[in-house]
Design an enzyme around this catalytic site. Structure first.
Site, PDB file in Angstrom:
ATOM      1  NE  ARG A  81      -2.432  -1.252   3.556  1.00 54.42           N
ATOM      2  CZ  ARG A  81      -1.962  -0.476   4.518  1.00 54.42           C
ATOM      3  NH1 ARG A  81      -2.022   0.834   4.403  1.00 54.42           N
ATOM      4  NH2 ARG A  81      -1.448  -1.002   5.606  1.00 54.42           N
ATOM      5  CE1 TYR A 209       0.254  -5.700  -1.706  1.00 56.80           C
ATOM      6  CE2 TYR A 209      -1.023  -3.825  -0.921  1.00 56.80           C
ATOM      7  CZ  TYR A 209      -0.394  -5.030  -0.684  1.00 56.80           C
ATOM      8  OH  TYR A 209      -0.422  -5.568   0.573  1.00 56.80           O
ATOM      9  CE  LYS A 218      -6.106  -3.541   4.675  1.00 56.53           C
ATOM     10  NZ  LYS A 218      -6.300  -4.009   6.037  1.00 56.53           N
ATOM     11  CG  HIS A 238      -7.225  -2.761  10.312  1.00 57.66           C
ATOM     12  ND1 HIS A 238      -5.923  -2.347  10.478  1.00 57.66           N
ATOM     13  CD2 HIS A 238      -7.154  -3.777   9.416  1.00 57.66           C
ATOM     14  CE1 HIS A 238      -5.115  -3.064   9.724  1.00 57.66           C
ATOM     15  NE2 HIS A 238      -5.838  -3.954   9.070  1.00 57.66           N
ATOM     16  CB  SER A 260      -0.461  -3.732   8.392  1.00 59.17           C
ATOM     17  OG  SER A 260      -1.502  -2.899   8.009  1.00 59.17           O
ATOM     18  CB  ALA A 261       2.443  -7.252   9.038  1.00 59.70           C
ATOM     19  CB  CYS A 262       0.347  -6.907  14.648  1.00 59.52           C
ATOM     20  SG  CYS A 262       1.247  -5.391  14.892  1.00 59.52           S
ATOM     21  CE  LYS A 264      -6.541  -7.297  11.546  1.00 62.12           C
ATOM     22  NZ  LYS A 264      -5.765  -6.362  10.718  1.00 62.12           N
ATOM     23  CG  ASP A 287      -7.568  -6.968   7.099  1.00 62.98           C
ATOM     24  OD1 ASP A 287      -6.729  -6.625   7.949  1.00 62.98           O
ATOM     25  OD2 ASP A 287      -7.707  -6.373   6.015  1.00 62.98           O
ATOM     26  CB  SER A 374       5.087 -12.522  -0.908  1.00 62.43           C
ATOM     27  OG  SER A 374       5.634 -13.162   0.222  1.00 62.43           O
ATOM     28  NE  ARG A 375      -0.031  -8.717   2.047  1.00 63.26           N
ATOM     29  CZ  ARG A 375      -0.732  -8.085   2.985  1.00 63.26           C
ATOM     30  NH1 ARG A 375      -1.886  -8.565   3.392  1.00 63.26           N
ATOM     31  NH2 ARG A 375      -0.273  -6.989   3.537  1.00 63.26           N
ATOM     32  CG  ASP A 501       1.955 -21.054  24.291  1.00 61.35           C
ATOM     33  OD1 ASP A 501       1.280 -21.888  24.935  1.00 61.35           O
ATOM     34  OD2 ASP A 501       3.027 -21.337  23.726  1.00 61.35           O
TER      35      ASP A 501
HETATM   36  C1  OXD Z   1      -2.951  -4.469   5.781  1.00 63.68           C
HETATM   37  C2  OXD Z   1      -3.533  -5.634   5.097  1.00 63.68           C
HETATM   38  O1  OXD Z   1      -2.001  -3.878   5.280  1.00 63.68           O
HETATM   39  O2  OXD Z   1      -4.434  -6.251   5.671  1.00 63.68           O
HETATM   40  O3  OXD Z   1      -3.459  -4.140   6.866  1.00 63.68           O
HETATM   41  O4  OXD Z   1      -3.128  -5.918   3.962  1.00 63.68           O
HETATM   42 MN    MN Z   2      -5.175  -5.202   7.409  1.00 59.28          MN
END
Ligand code: OXD
Ligand code: MN
Length: 590
Positions: A81, A209, A218, A238, A260-262, A264, A287, A374-375, A501
Site C-alpha cells: 500500500r 497491489y 481497505k 480493522h 498491519s502484519a502484527c 492478526k 482483517d 508477499s501474499r 499460547d
Molecule cells: C494491511 C492488510 O495492510 O491487511 O493491513 O493488507
Molecule cells: Mn489489514
C-alpha cells in the site's frame, strides 16, 4: 452503452439508472476494447485464469500438491500500500483530518479523469458487482468495481461475495459504492488512490497491489465504510473476528484490532496449545469487522469479507497450521518465491528457494527470496476452522474487543479497560513498530489509533467522538483490553511465546467477561495476577513473567506525555471525554 464497444454479456437485470449512467460514462472515458460484466461463476473464473496463464501473467503451481493455485508476480515497484498516494477527498479539508492526505474533490476528479482517459484502450473493462457481508444481511453494503485487471477480478471473487447475487441485491438497493480502477502503466508517478466519501466513490489508478486495487477491502470496507458508519450509527474497524469455545462448550465472540502484519491472521486462526485441551478457536474474519449496536444493547459484528489476503512470510505449520493447510489449494499467491520443484516458498517455511519473487535464480546476497509483503489470496471457506456464523445475517454478539500493537517495550502482555470510555483511550493510544505491509521504513514506532491510521476515512477526533457516543447506546458493551505479544528483553529476545499460547490471554479475557478471573488493579487498568494467567505446561521464567505483567510507571508517564502531544494535533475537535480519560490516567500514574 456506447454502440462501438463490444459487450460480452450485458446482464438482464434492471440496473438502477444512476449506476448505469456511471458505468456508461466510465466506458466512454476509458475506451476499452471490450466490456465484461462479472457473474462470479466458476466457468468465468476458469476462463480468466486460462487467459492469464496464456499471457504468462499467472504461473500454474504443481497441480498434484497445489491444485487450482497460481503464482502472480507484480511489478516490483508495486508491492505494498502507498499511503502517501492515498487521498481522502472531502469538500472541507478539515473533515478528512490530519490523519489523512486530503485533496479537493473537484481537483481530484479532474486529475483522475485525465489519467483514466483512454487508459483501457485495447483492454477489457470488467464490471465487478460485489457485496461486503452476507448477501441477505441488513448490515452488508454493496459496491461495483470497474477494473481492467483480470487479476483483480479473480482476487475480488475470493475476497467478496462477487457476481450475480450481489448484482441482484444492487438492483433492489442502488446505494452502492462506485469504484473505478485501472492499473494504467503501473507508474508510481501516476499512482493515486482517491476516496470521495461524500459520493461513496473511489478512483484508483496505477497500481495492481491488493490494498490499492481490490477496492472492496481497505478502500470500501474501511475508508468509505467508516464514513458511512458514522452517519448511520455503526463502526467499520480493522479487526479480526473469532469465536472462542471453552471446554464446557461456552462460546465468546472477540474482535481484535492490530496494525498491519502484527499477526492478526495467526490470532484469528489460532491453534490452542496441547496443554489446554478442549479449547477451540474458529475464524469469522482476519482483517475487517463491521460493528452494530443491537436491539439487545450488545455490540454485534459481521465480517464484510469472504476471503483472506494474508501475508505469506512467517506462515508455517507452527505459526498458523490452518493457514498453512488452507493455501494448499485454490489459492492465488503474489510475489512468493519457488522451490526447485516449483512449490511456492517464503521465509519461515523451511527448505530452500530456487527462484526469487522476481522470477530470478535465488541468490542469498540479494535479500529475501519471497517479497516480505508477499501474499496469499484464498476463500475463507478453505480455512479448516472457518466459523459457520460468518454467514449469519445478524452477525455475532461481541464479548470483548482487543487492541494491540507490536511494541518491544512498555506495553505489558495484557490489561483491561476500566470502562468503554477508557477503552476508547486505549484504542486511540495504539502504537506499533512498522512492518513491510506498507512502503517505507520498517521497525519505526508509529501511533496507529485503533489500528486505523491508514484506514479511517475521516477526522480521527470525530471518529473517537463517534466511538464514545456509540458506547452510550450499549447497555451491555463488550469489555475492552490491550495486548502486546511482542515484548523483548534487553538481549532482543521475545518474552512471550505468542502464537497458540496467546490462547492463555484470550482465556483470561473471557474469564474476566464471565467475572471469574482474578486481576490486580494497576494505574493503566486491571491486569492478571500471576495465578490468574494459565501457564500450565508453559516454560516461562519468573523474570519474564514478571516483566510481562509489570507496569513501568515512569515509562507510562512519558507515554502519556507523548500521547498528549499526539492528540494536540487533532485540535479543538478532540472530544473532551478523551482528554479527561488521559488526565485520569496521568492522575492514576501519580
Ligand atoms: C494491511 C492488510 O495492510 O491487511 O493491513 O493488507
Ligand atoms: Mn489489514
Amino acid at each position: 452503452m456506447s454502440a462501438v464497444i463490444p459487450t460480452h454479456n450485458t446482464p438482464t437485470l434492471a440496473i438502477p439508472t444512476g449506476l448505469r449512467q456511471w458505468i456508461d460514462s466510465a466506458i466512454a472515458l476509458t475506451t476499452p476494447a471490450a466490456v465484461h460484466w462479472c457473474t462470479g461463476s466458476a466457468k468465468e473464473a476458469k476462463a480468466l485464469t486460462k487467459a492469464l496463464v496464456e499471457a504468462k501473467a499467472f504461473h500454474p503451481l504443481p497441480a498434484d500438491r497445489f491444485p487450482n493455485s497460481y503464482l502472480y508476480r507484480s511489478n516490483p515497484n508495486d508491492v505494498a500500500r502507498t499511503e502517501h498516494l492515498t487521498f481522502v477527498c472531502t469538500e472541507k479539508a478539515d473533515d478528512a483530518g490530519p490523519n489523512n492526505v486530503w485533496m479537493d474533490p473537484v481537483a481530484a476528479h479532474a486529475k483522475m479523469d485525465a489519467l483514466f482517459a483512454g487508459a483501457m484502450a485495447g483492454r477489457t473493462l470488467y464490471v465487478v458487482p460485489y457485496c461486503m457481508g452476507p448477501i441477505d444481511s441488513p448490515y452488508s453494503r454493496c459496491g461495483i468495481e470497474i477494473t481492467d485487471s483480470a487479476y483483480v477480478v479473480l482476487n475480488m471473487r475470493l475476497m467478496t461475495r462477487m457476481g450475480t447475487a450481489a448484482l441482484e441485491r444492487i438492483s433492489r438497493d442502488p446505494s452502492c459504492v462506485k469504484g473505478l480502477h485501472s492499473v494504467g502503466d503501473v507508474n508510481p508517478d501516476r499512482r493515486f488512490i482517491m476516496h470521495f466519501p461524500e459520493e461513496l466513490a473511489i478512483k484508483s489508478f496505477g497500481s495492481g497491489y491488493g490494498g490499492n486495487a481490490l477496492l472492496g477491502k481497505k478502500c470500501h470496507a474501511l475508508r468509505i465504510a467508516s464514513w458511512q458508519g458514522r452517519s448511520e450509527g455503526w463502526l467499520a474497524e480493522h479487526m479480526l473476528l473469532l469465536a472462542l469455545e471453552s471446554p464446557s462448550g461456552e462460546t465468546h465472540y472477540v474482535a481484535a484490532a492490530f496494525p498491519s502484519a502484527c499477526g492478526k491472521t495467526n490470532l484469528a486462526m489460532l491453534v490452542p496449545p496441547d496443554a489446554l485441551p478442549g479449547w477451540k478457536v474458529r475464524t469469522l474474519g482476519d482483517d475487517i469487522a463491521w460493528l452494530h449496536p443491537g436491539p439487545d444493547g450488545r455490540l454485534w459484528a459481521i465480517n464484510p469479507e469472504a476471503g483472506y489476503f494474508g501475508v505469506a512470510p512467517g506462515t508455517n505449520a507452527k505459526s498458523n497450521r490452518n493457514a498453512f493447510e488452507m493455501v494448499k489449494r485454490d489459492t492465488l499467491f503474489t510475489n512468493v518465491a519457488l522451490t526447485a520443484s516449483g512449490d511456492p516458498w517464503w521465509e519461515g517455511l523451511g527448505g530452500t528457494p530456487s527462484i526469487d519473487w522476481q522470477g530470478q535464480p535465488y541468490t542469498p546476497g540479494n535479500g529475501p527470496a519471497a517479497h516480505p509483503n508477499s501474499r496469499f489470496t484464498v476463500a475463507a471457506k478453505n480455512n479448516p476452522c472457518y466459523a459457520a456464523e460468518s454467514d449469519d445475517p445478524n452477525g455475532v454478539p461481541l464479548s470483548a474487543i482487543i487492541f494491540g500493537g507490536r511494541r518491544r517495550s512498555l506495553a505489558p502482555l495484557v490489561f483491561e479497560a476500566l470502562d468503554w470510555a477508557h477503552g476508547v483511550l486505549i484504542g486511540a493510544s495504539v502504537a506499533s513498530e512498522t512492518t513491510a505491509a506498507i512502503t517505507g521504513q520498517v521497525g519505526v514506532l508509529r501511533r496507529d489509533p485503533m489500528a486505523m491510521k491508514p484506514f479511517c476515512g475521516y477526522h480521527f477526533a470525530d471518529y473517537w467522538r463517534h466511538w464514545l457516543n456509540l458506547g452510550h447506546t450499549l447497555t451491555r458493551p463488550p469489555k475492552i483490553f490491550h495486548v502486546n505479544w511482542f515484548r523483548q528483553n534487553d538481549a532482543g529476545q521475545f518474552l512471550w511465546p505468542g502464537f497458540g499460547d496467546n490462547l492463555r490471554v484470550l482465556k483470561w479475557i473471557t474469564e474476566r467477561v464471565n467475572g471469574t478471573a482474578a486481576a490486580k488493579d494497576t494505574p493503566i487498568g486491571p491486569m492478571p495476577t500471576r495465578a490468574a494467567l494459565d501457564t500450565t505446561g508453559l516454560t516461562l521464567s519468573e523474570d519474564a513473567l514478571s516483566e510481562l505483567l509489570t507496569v513501568d510507571r515512569a515509562g507510562w508517564r512519558a507515554e502519556a506525555a507523548l500521547l498528549k502531544a499526539d492528540f494536540a494535533a487533532y485540535g479543538e475537535r478532540l472530544p473532551a471525554a478523551l482528554t479527561h480519560q488521559l488526565e485520569a490516567l496521568v492522575h492514576r500514574l501519580g
